[in-house]
Design a protein around this motif. Structure first.
Motif, short mmCIF file in Angstrom:
data_model
loop_
_atom_site.label_atom_id
_atom_site.label_comp_id
_atom_site.label_asym_id
_atom_site.label_seq_id
_atom_site.Cartn_x
_atom_site.Cartn_y
_atom_site.Cartn_z
N UNK A 136 5.01 -3.64 -5.27
CA UNK A 136 4.76 -3.06 -6.73
C UNK A 136 4.87 -1.67 -6.88
N UNK A 137 5.85 -0.94 -6.17
CA UNK A 137 5.78 0.17 -6.48
C UNK A 137 7.39 0.75 -6.82
N UNK B 248 3.36 5.39 1.83
CA UNK B 248 3.36 4.52 1.14
C UNK B 248 3.39 3.16 1.31
N UNK C 280 -9.60 -6.03 -4.36
CA UNK C 280 -8.47 -6.17 -3.30
C UNK C 280 -7.18 -5.91 -3.95
N UNK C 281 -7.12 -5.73 -5.24
CA UNK C 281 -5.81 -5.57 -5.91
C UNK C 281 -5.53 -4.25 -6.21
N UNK C 282 -5.46 -3.25 -5.32
CA UNK C 282 -5.22 -2.02 -5.77
C UNK C 282 -3.96 -1.78 -6.11
N UNK C 283 -3.63 -1.23 -7.15
CA UNK C 283 -2.31 -0.61 -7.58
C UNK C 283 -1.75 0.24 -6.65
N UNK C 284 -0.45 0.57 -6.44
CA UNK C 284 0.16 1.21 -5.87
C UNK C 284 -0.09 2.72 -5.77
N UNK C 285 0.16 3.58 -4.79
CA UNK C 285 -0.19 5.02 -4.90
C UNK C 285 0.25 5.82 -5.79
N UNK D 109 0.22 1.97 3.04
CA UNK D 109 -0.97 1.79 2.00
C UNK D 109 -1.01 0.89 1.13
N UNK D 110 0.39 0.45 0.67
CA UNK D 110 0.26 -0.47 -0.50
C UNK D 110 0.03 -1.91 0.03
N UNK D 111 -0.72 -2.56 -0.77
CA UNK D 111 -0.98 -3.79 -0.52
C UNK D 111 0.02 -4.77 -0.75
N UNK D 112 0.74 -4.62 -2.06
CA UNK D 112 1.55 -5.41 -2.34
C UNK D 112 2.81 -4.62 -2.24
#
Lengths: 297, 583
Positions: free
Chosen positions: A46-47, A37, B399-404, A40-43
């Protein structure tokens, strides 16, 4: 997925699976998920990472299971139901955590660092934290205490719009720290506490002008590591007194805050219980420091 | 799937009619203010009103109903039945925008309000009810607040699950916990027309019907619109009635698996609702606005609620143009010009892309903040007459993919809304975030920048002389002068070789400091120094002419018989100041 995550996964596969018990495998899987996680998380924030947090193993004896009172307590101890406190303080707090929506007043000579330590623990891995009314907050100390800078906001003390700003914040963040520079009117404190209760936000206040659910008093700070002309400040031992809802009378504890790392730590068991830290300083730690200082020149 | 929470539903009866009348009244006021001749076309208050959508009557008031105009009539028939009626065209977007006022009013009582559709609000009841001291009290408070703030009357229903609460709201009833299914059972199945489903509901039904009818030339409506949902509900209810299911109780008595098999997941959702259960927590419903863009504001923006009306078209247009270019906005400037020629501007930065909702909220809060500030601080700027949006920074969309996995950042969303709100109220500096940049002095190691501003680049070290080990929890950004004295009351200084001139025994505070006064120290109080470190030298910029030499000292001091206090003192040009305090 990063090589680290793959390596951890492979390790989990080829490891002695037959000997691993269920809990261990679960913890490992959580770890791998967390790694994947994170890669892969860009932010970064956010999780909701609550699902990735290791669940403490429950060791309930049969007679505990039958008692409804105990069961009720167990239910409220589900992960996520209570906000965590720093590990050394778990036995101090009722139900070993802080209830979301409650308020805690922290007073005494170590109040600021205690506020930071509690906020860092309660914010955990997903909640956001806002700090208001600490005009001269040591930011490095806040980060060393464990607060995530990506989920931290500092609100400088202002006079005119402060009630509105605080109301907006208590709606949004999980942990709101109210410092002593705010000079909260009692009515505002009450309305903030009410709002926090409905929004499940934790209020940590230095000097609240009204009632709070719990009250933590820090006292008797004793430093180690510094003598006349040599050494450095290493750690401080703080006496804590907690009273309020869910506690009959008072509870006492002693912790190290800050530890050498800046975090809160438990008092080592060898020196626990010695009434004042003065003895420990003069006998235990001073001598090696002193020789080290001699040698340093 | 089968979690049931206490839900409160707030409805404003005949909302489309109220909204249309309100819109009409505003248009009249605007006309009157433009043309000086007044009161030529004013509506008679209480006169019959007929609301039309696509030339069909959808709502009538009492007077029109008595005259014989009924919902479902054509325009001509309604005209014939009630010739003196005021005919108004329904505008879903205006209904939505106006309903923001009700939502805001309810928001003052309970947080987390979701708009299901204009006229209906939904929220979790348990927390607010506990806070207000009971569900009856909560309902009363909501009704009072809506009446006080907006002037409209609403009714509140509280029950387990949203559907029962919605139906209970008509009667203003509170259904006891666990009795929702019993309450729902006698209602006719046509009550499902008002089921609290989102705007996406009915896509499958519509698609299935289309496939069955095999009509290649599809109708113009889209499955996602509110209209499409409404029609799909009609069809479903019609089908159920033809199958002999008359009441919600009949529907609820069916086997859930059988319903899913026969009708598909969307009707299964209705079945779940009819049983008094709740599929998932209510999601926020965000209405679309007309494509009209009006940047020049006439009448000027003077009240905060007006901001809600103008924000969305602007944001929509901007989003459309950005979408056409395949871009997303990450930084948005909101500019306003006021009557007196003043310019107000503020830039908003977003970690992800700003979508329409984000922009609307920002515009609205922005205007809200400005207007409030103008009202509080004097009116030299005047009302806002011109509003424009400038995307300062764009980036490729996608580019603003949310979390998995996980909760998709609900907490983050909440926090960011709160921060944006605070910034709208008191400017960008109201919410700051710390950035570790690096430096020798504690106050320089980290910097505070406004939230969503560009963060300063880190200055990688090494920083010889920087404090290691535990750092003080209080770092004074305005240094407080100190005086260090030795046993003979001589000032202690740091010599050129980096040694102290004497052993400090006494510490004097010269100026008041909030941090120290909390520990009981007033200017002039003498502290007993019980321990000190060796001075650490800081050679700041020794290579340039503006270099300083400084020395840092860790001190342990005691005020009378009080606890030991650890301080960090800094000596510069022979003057000591307090740098930090371990409190």
């Amino acid at each position: 997925m990063t090589p680290t995550a793959l390596a951890a996964m492979r390790e989990s596969r080829v490891g002695r699976e037959d000997q691993q018990d269920h809990a261990e495998r679960l913890a490992r899987a959580r770890n791998v998920l967390g790694l994947a996680e994170r890669s892969t998380a860009r932010r970064g924030s956010g999780i909701d990472r609550a699902v990735l947090r290791p669940v403490p193993a429950t060791t309930a004896s049969p007679e505990e299971k039958t008692s409804p009172v105990v069961r009720q307590e167990k239910e409220s101890l589900l992960p996520g139901a209570l906000l965590p406190v720093p590990d050394p303080l778990r036995m101090l707090f009722p139900q070993q955590g802080l209830r979301p929506g409650s308020s805690l007043a922290v007073t005494g000579p170590a109040s600021t660092s205690m506020l930071l330590a509690l906020a860092a623990a309660a914010a955990g891995e997903s909640a956001w934290c806002a700090v208001a009314g600490l005009r001269d907050l040591g930011l490095r100390c806040a980060l060393e205490a464990g607060l995530d800078p990506a989920r931290l906001a500092i609100v400088p003390a202002r006079e005119t719009q402060m009630p509105k700003i605080l109301s907006a914040l208590v709606d949004g963040v999980g942990v709101l720290v109210l410092g002593p520079d705010l000079d909260l009117p009692p009515a505002l404190w009450r309305s903030l506490a009410d709002r926090a209760r409905t929004r499940n936000a934790l209020l940590l206040a230095a000097e609240p002008p009204g009632r709070s659910d719990l009250r933590l008093e820090t006292a008797g700070s004793v430093w180690t590591g510094l003598s006349r002309g040599s050494g450095r400040l290493r750690s401080r031992r703080v006496d804590l007194t907690l009273c309020g809802r869910g506690i009959a009378g008072e509870r006492h504890a002693q912790v190290i805050l800050p530890h050498v790392t800046g975090a809160l730590a438990a008092v080592p068991s060898s020196t626990r219980g010695t009434g004042s830290g003065q003895d420990a300083r003069t006998t235990g730690t001073l001598t090696p420091l002193h020789t080290a200082a001699r040698r340093a020149g | 799937m089968t979690v049931t929470t206490r839900i409160a539903v707030v409805t404003v009866p005949q909302w489309p009619l109220i909204a249309a009348l309100e819109r009409h009244r505003r248009a009249q006021e605007r006309e009157q203010s433009e043309s000086a001749e007044a009161s030529t076309g004013a509506i008679p208050p209480g006169g019959p009103v007929v609301l039309l959508r696509r030339h069909r009557v959808i709502a009538v008031d009492e007077a029109a109903r008595e005259a014989g105009a009924l919902p479902g009539m054509r325009r001509r028939a309604a005209r014939a039945a009630c010739p003196e009626a005021l005919l108004l065209e329904a505008d879903e977007d205006a209904e939505n925008a106006l309903f923001e006022l009700v939502a805001a009013a309810v928001d003052t009582i309970a947080a987390g309000v979701d708009t299901i559709r204009p006229g209906v609000l939904l929220m979790a009841a348990a927390g607010p009810a506990r806070h207000q001291g009971g569900e009856e009290a909560l309902a009363e408070r909501i009704i009072d607040a809506v009446a006080e703030i907006t002037g409209w009357s609403c009714s509140v229903g509280i029950a387990d699950g949203p559907f029962a609460a919605l139906l209970a709201a008509d009667a203003g009833r509170i259904i006891h916990p666990g009795r929702s299914a019993d309450y729902l059972a006698p209602h006719p199945v046509s009550a499902l027309l008002r089921a609290p489903v989102g705007r996406g509901w009915g896509r499958a039904v519509t698609a299935a019907r289309r496939a069955a009818a095999d009509s290649g030339q599809a109708s113009s409506r889209t499955g996602g619109s509110m209209q499409g949902t409404r029609e799909a509900l009609h069809e479903t209810v019609d089908l159920l009635q033809r199958l002999g299911i008359r009441t919600l109780g009949d529907l609820a008595a069916l086997e859930p698996a059988a319903v899913t098999d026969r009708f598909g997941p969307e009707v299964a959702l209705l079945h779940l609702l009819a049983r008094g259960l709740e599929a998932n927590p209510p999601a926020a419903h965000h209405p679309a606005q007309p494509l009209l863009v009006e940047q020049v504001l006439d009448p000027p923006l003077e009240r905060t609620d007006q901001a809600a009306f103008i924000a969305r078209p602007l944001a929509e247009q901007l989003a459309r143009e950005l979408r056409g270019r395949g871009q997303a906005c990450t930084r948005l400037q909101i500019l306003a010009r006021t009557e007196n020629g003043g310019d107000l501007e503020r830039t908003w930065r977003h970690d992800g892309a700003l979508d329409v909702e984000d922009m609307v909220e920002r515009i609205r809060w922005q205007c809200d903040g400005w207007i409030t500030a103008a009202r509080l601080g004097g009116t030299e700027l005047g009302a806002i007459t011109h509003l424009s949006l400038v995307p300062v920074q764009v980036m490729p969309a996608g580019l603003n993919a949310p979390g998995l996995w996980g909760g998709a950042g609900e907490e983050q969303h909440r926090a960011q809304r709160a921060f944006a709100r605070a910034q709208a109220l008191a400017g960008q500096d109201a919410v700051l975030v710390p950035v570790a940049v690096g430096g020798r002095l504690l106050a320089q190691e980290t910097r505070l920048v406004p939230w969503r501003e560009e963060k300063p680049a880190a200055r990688p070290g090494p920083w010889p002389g920087a404090l290691t080990g535990p750092t003080p929890a209080t770092v004074l950004h305005d240094p407080v002068p100190l005086c260090l004295l030795d046993a003979e009351d001589r000032p202690v200084v740091v010599g050129a070789r980096g040694l102290l001139s004497g052993v400090p025994t006494c510490l004097l505070l010269e100026e008041p400091s909030a941090a120290l006064s909390r520990l009981g120290a007033r200017p002039g109080t003498a502290w007993t120094v019980t321990g000190h470190s060796r001075p650490v030298l800081l050679d700041e910029r020794w290579w340039s002419s503006e270099g300083h030499r400084a020395a840092r000292l860790q001190l342990l001091a005691r005020l009378g018989e009080g606890p030991e206090v650890a301080l960090v003192a800094l000596s510069r040009a022979g003057e000591w100041s307090l740098e930090g305090l371990y409190d």
